[in-house]
Motif scaffolding. Structure first.
Motif, PDB file in Angstrom:
ATOM      1  N   THR A  79      -2.675  -3.940  -0.517  1.00 46.34           N
ATOM      2  CA  THR A  79      -3.121  -4.647   0.679  1.00 46.34           C
ATOM      3  C   THR A  79      -4.602  -4.362   0.927  1.00 46.34           C
ATOM      4  OG1 THR A  79      -2.646  -2.845   2.236  1.00 46.34           O
ATOM      5  CG2 THR A  79      -0.822  -4.333   1.674  1.00 46.34           C
ATOM      6  N   GLU A  80      -5.212  -5.216   1.708  1.00 43.43           N
ATOM      7  CA  GLU A  80      -6.625  -5.037   2.034  1.00 43.43           C
ATOM      8  C   GLU A  80      -6.844  -3.720   2.778  1.00 43.43           C
ATOM      9  OE1 GLU A  80     -10.339  -7.504   4.068  1.00 43.43           O
ATOM     10  OE2 GLU A  80      -8.276  -8.225   4.294  1.00 43.43           O
ATOM     11  N   THR A  81      -5.904  -3.374   3.661  1.00 42.50           N
ATOM     12  CA  THR A  81      -6.016  -2.118   4.413  1.00 42.50           C
ATOM     13  C   THR A  81      -5.962  -0.918   3.473  1.00 42.50           C
ATOM     14  OG1 THR A  81      -5.007  -3.119   6.373  1.00 42.50           O
ATOM     15  CG2 THR A  81      -4.962  -0.705   6.219  1.00 42.50           C
ATOM     16  N   GLN A  82      -5.050  -0.950   2.518  1.00 39.30           N
ATOM     17  CA  GLN A  82      -4.968   0.146   1.545  1.00 39.30           C
ATOM     18  C   GLN A  82      -6.250   0.251   0.730  1.00 39.30           C
ATOM     19  OE1 GLN A  82      -1.455  -1.147  -0.534  1.00 39.30           O
ATOM     20  NE2 GLN A  82      -0.094   0.236   0.600  1.00 39.30           N
ATOM     21  N   TRP A 117     -12.262  -7.115  -1.795  1.00 35.15           N
ATOM     22  CA  TRP A 117     -11.676  -5.971  -1.103  1.00 35.15           C
ATOM     23  C   TRP A 117     -12.286  -4.653  -1.585  1.00 35.15           C
ATOM     24  CZ3 TRP A 117      -5.653  -6.977  -1.363  1.00 35.15           C
ATOM     25  CH2 TRP A 117      -5.335  -8.053  -0.514  1.00 35.15           C
ATOM     26  N   ALA A 143      -9.249  -0.664   1.529  1.00 32.64           N
ATOM     27  CA  ALA A 143     -10.326  -0.143   2.365  1.00 32.64           C
ATOM     28  C   ALA A 143     -10.187   1.364   2.553  1.00 32.64           C
ATOM     29  CB  ALA A 143     -10.327  -0.854   3.720  1.00 32.64           C
ATOM     30  N   GLY A 144      -8.967   1.842   2.759  1.00 38.68           N
ATOM     31  CA  GLY A 144      -8.754   3.270   2.951  1.00 38.68           C
ATOM     32  C   GLY A 144      -9.070   4.073   1.706  1.00 38.68           C
TER      33      GLY A 144
END
Length: 249
Positions: A203-206, A234, A208-209
């Motif tokens: 995912t995009e959130t993963q 991403w 980024a993290g």
């Protein structure tokens, strides 16, 4: 476990061919390396496991029928018999007679063709640490003095730990089908510089993290150009693909 010394930048290409040639050549063969170079692809990913005699070879499956004209498990046969097998005919008749390559042959060919390499340590069950040690040791020797070192990766944490012990200076990536909630602690414990994961589940959130934590990010096996472009947006550093011809473009 400490990480290897940081590299000045991510030296591996944005696109790497899956299992040497992706869908364009018989997987995990020297022919695949040649095809990739002819396409202008700057890097390859391939799998290395040990034979019954302890020789590291390019092979993904623990069994032989899918990619060769042999039967049974890799560990059921000695090297002399394995070298007689055809690793190209299953892909296409034009590759008939292509042998199973030894890891040392792949190293030599990668260096001769100026191909960067992501070496996946692929141990047969019960041989995790030994495979990690042997592969890492040979990789360190074979790429000694290279501008771009090999990137060692594995799903096996035992193999990654053994590789770190055998060649602590080589960079390593942790392979995982899905990025788990505790990814940061696992990556820190393993001392890896990158996480390699399935592009379908990232995912995009993963993403980024992972990048915010100072880690690099590779995905497999992405064959859709539009999704590949999104993944790059991403922050994905390297896309491993069966279609380097499409993804590079």
């Amino acid at each position: 476990m400490p990480r290897p010394a940081p590299l000045p930048d991510w030296p591996w290409p944005a696109v790497m061919a899956h299992r040497c040639g992706g869908a364009l050549a018989p997987e995990n063969t020297l022919a695949g390396l040649r095809v990739c170079r002819n396409l202008g692809c700057g890097g390859v990913e391939f799998d290395v496991m040990l034979t019954r005699d302890g020789t590291p070879i390019l092979m993904h499956d623990e069994t032989l029928p899918r990619t060769t004209n042999g039967e049974g498990r890799v560990l059921d046969h000695g090297d002399a018999w394995l070298w007689t097998l055809d690793a190209g005919i299953r892909h296409h008749v034009s590759f008939a007679g292509e042998p199973i390559p030894r890891f040392v042959q792949a190293i030599e060919r990668c260096r001769a063709l100026d191909l960067a390499a992501n070496v996946e340590i692929k141990p047969c069950g019960g041989h995790e640490r030994r495979t990690g040690e042997v592969v890492a040791r040979l990789a360190r020797q074979g790429w000694e003095g290279a501008v771009v070192p090999p990137l060692l990766s594995s799903f096996s944490v035992d193999a990654l730990r053994a590789a770190a012990d055998a060649a602590p200076g080589l960079p390593r990536g942790w392979l995982t089908d899905r990025v788990p909630a505790d990814w940061q602690g696992i990556a820190q414990d393993l001392g890896v510089i990158a996480i390699h994961t399935n592009s379908l589940h990232l995912t995009e959130t993963q993403a980024a993290g992972i990048k915010a934590a100072g880690l690099r990010l590779a995905v497999y096996t992405e064959n859709d150009p539009q999704h590949a472009r999104l993944l790059r947006n991403w922050g994905v550093d390297t896309i491993i693909t069966d279609r380097p011809d499409l993804i590079r473009a």
